[in-house]
Design a protein around this motif. Structure first.
Motif, PDB file in Angstrom:
ATOM      1  N   VAL A   1       6.151   4.595  -7.873  1.00 12.28           N
ATOM      2  CA  VAL A   1       7.601   4.788  -8.656  1.00 12.28           C
ATOM      3  C   VAL A   1       8.025   6.128  -8.272  1.00 12.28           C
ATOM      4  CG1 VAL A   1       8.984   4.789 -10.555  1.00 12.28           C
ATOM      5  CG2 VAL A   1       7.447   3.033 -10.276  1.00 12.28           C
ATOM      6  N   ARG A   2       7.230   7.177  -8.131  1.00 12.52           N
ATOM      7  CA  ARG A   2       7.590   8.544  -8.064  1.00 12.52           C
ATOM      8  C   ARG A   2       8.114   8.693  -6.602  1.00 12.52           C
ATOM      9  NH1 ARG A   2       2.414  11.673  -9.654  1.00 12.52           N
ATOM     10  NH2 ARG A   2       1.549  10.207  -8.294  1.00 12.52           N
ATOM     11  N   ASP A   3       7.554   8.107  -5.478  1.00 12.35           N
ATOM     12  CA  ASP A   3       7.968   7.887  -4.323  1.00 12.35           C
ATOM     13  C   ASP A   3       9.334   7.286  -4.280  1.00 12.35           C
ATOM     14  OD1 ASP A   3       5.906   9.421  -3.405  1.00 12.35           O
ATOM     15  OD2 ASP A   3       4.657   7.399  -2.674  1.00 12.35           O
TER      16      ASP A   3
ATOM     17  N   PHE B   1       5.036  -1.897  -8.104  1.00 10.99           N
ATOM     18  CA  PHE B   1       4.584  -0.335  -8.499  1.00 10.99           C
ATOM     19  C   PHE B   1       3.108  -0.457  -9.053  1.00 10.99           C
ATOM     20  CE2 PHE B   1       8.944  -0.936 -10.808  1.00 10.99           C
ATOM     21  CZ  PHE B   1       9.717  -0.964  -9.382  1.00 10.99           C
ATOM     22  N   TYR B   2       2.504   0.949  -8.503  1.00 13.56           N
ATOM     23  CA  TYR B   2       1.010   1.282  -9.024  1.00 13.56           C
ATOM     24  C   TYR B   2       1.291   1.282 -10.560  1.00 13.56           C
ATOM     25  CZ  TYR B   2       0.214   3.296  -4.310  1.00 13.56           C
ATOM     26  OH  TYR B   2      -0.147   3.400  -2.826  1.00 13.56           O
TER      27      TYR B   2
ATOM     28  N   VAL C   1      20.059  -0.335   4.050  1.00 13.67           N
ATOM     29  CA  VAL C   1      19.151  -1.234   3.222  1.00 13.67           C
ATOM     30  C   VAL C   1      17.801  -0.957   3.547  1.00 13.67           C
ATOM     31  CG1 VAL C   1      18.597  -3.698   2.447  1.00 13.67           C
ATOM     32  CG2 VAL C   1      20.950  -3.122   2.922  1.00 13.67           C
ATOM     33  N   TYR C   2      17.121  -0.148   2.624  1.00 12.60           N
ATOM     34  CA  TYR C   2      15.647   0.139   3.056  1.00 12.60           C
ATOM     35  C   TYR C   2      14.634  -0.715   2.191  1.00 12.60           C
ATOM     36  CZ  TYR C   2      17.907   4.592   4.526  1.00 12.60           C
ATOM     37  OH  TYR C   2      18.643   5.443   5.471  1.00 12.60           O
ATOM     38  N   GLU C   3      13.787  -1.215   2.975  1.00 16.87           N
ATOM     39  CA  GLU C   3      12.535  -1.905   2.500  1.00 16.87           C
ATOM     40  C   GLU C   3      11.430  -0.716   2.207  1.00 16.87           C
ATOM     41  OE1 GLU C   3      11.323  -5.061   4.818  1.00 16.87           O
ATOM     42  OE2 GLU C   3      12.909  -6.405   4.192  1.00 16.87           O
ATOM     43  N   LEU C   4      10.722  -0.717   1.189  1.00 15.73           N
ATOM     44  CA  LEU C   4       9.976   0.483   0.683  1.00 15.73           C
ATOM     45  C   LEU C   4       8.597  -0.013   0.318  1.00 15.73           C
ATOM     46  CD1 LEU C   4      12.581   2.448  -1.548  1.00 15.73           C
ATOM     47  CD2 LEU C   4      11.951   2.993   0.921  1.00 15.73           C
ATOM     48  N   THR C   5       7.802   0.392   0.927  1.00 21.11           N
ATOM     49  CA  THR C   5       6.186   0.050   0.661  1.00 21.11           C
ATOM     50  C   THR C   5       5.506   1.312   0.576  1.00 21.11           C
ATOM     51  OG1 THR C   5       5.251  -0.192   2.993  1.00 21.11           O
ATOM     52  CG2 THR C   5       6.649  -1.957   2.216  1.00 21.11           C
TER      53      THR C   5
ATOM     54  N   GLY D   1      -5.486 -13.882  -6.618  1.00 21.70           N
ATOM     55  CA  GLY D   1      -6.425 -14.123  -5.740  1.00 21.70           C
ATOM     56  C   GLY D   1      -6.751 -13.081  -4.864  1.00 21.70           C
ATOM     57  N   GLU D   2      -6.989 -13.326  -3.754  1.00 27.25           N
ATOM     58  CA  GLU D   2      -7.530 -12.392  -2.770  1.00 27.25           C
ATOM     59  C   GLU D   2      -6.049 -11.781  -2.015  1.00 27.25           C
ATOM     60  OE1 GLU D   2     -10.210 -14.162  -0.168  1.00 27.25           O
ATOM     61  OE2 GLU D   2     -11.433 -14.599  -1.851  1.00 27.25           O
ATOM     62  N   ALA D   3      -4.941 -12.128  -2.298  1.00 26.49           N
ATOM     63  CA  ALA D   3      -3.684 -11.651  -1.816  1.00 26.49           C
ATOM     64  C   ALA D   3      -3.517 -10.027  -1.696  1.00 26.49           C
ATOM     65  CB  ALA D   3      -2.482 -12.476  -2.192  1.00 26.49           C
ATOM     66  N   LYS D   4      -3.282  -9.482  -0.602  1.00 32.06           N
ATOM     67  CA  LYS D   4      -2.943  -8.006  -0.224  1.00 32.06           C
ATOM     68  C   LYS D   4      -1.359  -7.727  -0.536  1.00 32.06           C
ATOM     69  CE  LYS D   4      -6.976  -7.009   2.673  1.00 32.06           C
ATOM     70  NZ  LYS D   4      -7.580  -5.753   1.989  1.00 32.06           N
ATOM     71  N   GLN D   5      -1.403  -6.651  -1.223  1.00 32.95           N
ATOM     72  CA  GLN D   5       0.130  -6.056  -1.250  1.00 32.95           C
ATOM     73  C   GLN D   5       0.327  -4.824  -1.031  1.00 32.95           C
ATOM     74  OE1 GLN D   5       1.570  -7.550  -5.186  1.00 32.95           O
ATOM     75  NE2 GLN D   5       3.736  -7.084  -4.561  1.00 32.95           N
ATOM     76  N   SER D   6       1.434  -4.335  -0.450  1.00 33.45           N
ATOM     77  CA  SER D   6       1.585  -2.778  -0.199  1.00 33.45           C
ATOM     78  C   SER D   6       2.408  -2.221  -1.426  1.00 33.45           C
ATOM     79  CB  SER D   6       2.319  -2.622   0.935  1.00 33.45           C
ATOM     80  OG  SER D   6       3.638  -3.294   1.097  1.00 33.45           O
TER      81      SER D   6
END
Length: 290
Positions: free
Chosen positions: A174-176, A143-144, A194-198, A165-170
């Motif tokens: 939480v409000r979404d 979450f943000y 089943v939903y993946e949420l990014t 490190g330098e890893a990115k993440q989507s």
């Protein structure tokens, strides 16, 4: 659109449960908030919200909570017996009525789960799917709102410390996620899904620091640290050892960069684009500014 019956919320005092309770109540739904102590949960009290005392560790205390309930939501804290607590909730639902359960899981749960937290969600997701009740499983990325843990450090030093490190993440708002859960509870079309949420973009924490700098008008620096240092920091803060080690293990998985994928599932379900980090940062500017 489903409008009748009470909606049971387990985990109502957590970040997601609290916001979902408020969202449902504002929409005119009767919400039963499952809490261990109603006196300490008075901040949840509002029109359309009932406080109901029960304990996921005590299955006998749960069945009465499902009276006149056809829809339920459950989110869980990170504890060693998470799978057992989910199972107690599921069994109580099964023993009382044909309840549609919306379960909060985690991105990465499934056959290739790499951390104990993701493995716990895999086991509890599978248990729910095998139970024979209607279900919707939500698997969000981080979450943000977790950045608020670093707000005091950013305020005082302009720096924050994480082991990615330098890893990115989507990352996602939480409000979404709450809006997705709301839609899942209010209609039948999401049953059996089943939903993946990014979030809408993949950001490194260097990107996060740059956006916060722009937002608050002060330099913010991300300082990458070893995973062992993050673990020690959690232990020093008083976090239980099992929980701290489980979170540190999850952090090590995030640091691989494997959770940078994005999708449009939030927009598809809610009809609105997922919130960007820039938007969230602007709305929470005061938390990070001096």
């Amino acid at each position: 659109m489903v409008n009748s019956s009470t909606i049971l919320i387990a985990g109502a005092t957590g970040t997601n449960g609290r916001l979902l309770t408020a969202r449902l109540a504002a929409a005119g739904q009767t919400v039963r908030a499952l809490v261990r102590n109603s006196q300490s949960a008075q901040s949840l009290a509002q029109p359309n919200v009932q406080l109901f005392e029960g304990d996921l560790n005590n299955p006998a205390s749960l069945e009465a909570a499902f009276e006149n309930v056809e829809r339920a939501f459950i989110a869980m804290a990170i504890v060693p017996n998470t799978v057992e607590l989910f199972q107690n909730f599921f069994e109580a639902a099964k023993n009382t009525t044909d309840v549609h359960i919306v379960k909060f899981s985690a991105l990465g749960a499934g056959d290739k789960a790499k951390s104990v937290i993701q493995q716990q969600h895999t086991q509890s997701d599978n248990a729910l799917m095998a139970l024979g009740l209607p279900y919707t499983i939500l698997r969000p990325n981080s979450f943000y709102q977790n950045m608020l843990w670093s707000a005091p450090s950013i305020q005082t030093t302009g720096q924050f410390y994480l082991p990615f490190g330098e890893a990115k993440q989507s990352l996602v708002d939480v409000r979404d996620l709450v809006e997705v859960a709301f839609q899942a509870l209010m209609t039948t079309e999401h049953q059996g899904k089943v939903y993946e949420l990014t979030g809408p973009e993949a950001c490194s924490y260097y990107d996060v620091a740059q956006q916060l700098s722009t937002t608050i008008g002060k330099a913010v620096t991300y300082v990458p640290i070893p995973n062992e240092a993050a673990l020690q920091g959690m232990l020093d803060s008083g976090m239980p050892e099992w929980t701290a080690k489980a979170i540190a293990e999850l952090y090590s998985v995030f640091a691989t960069g494997e959770f940078a994928q994005t999708n449009d599932t939030i927009q598809t379900i809610t009809g609105k684009p997922a919130t960007s980090f820039a938007t969230w940062a602007a709305e929470n500017k005061a938390a990070f500014a001096e």
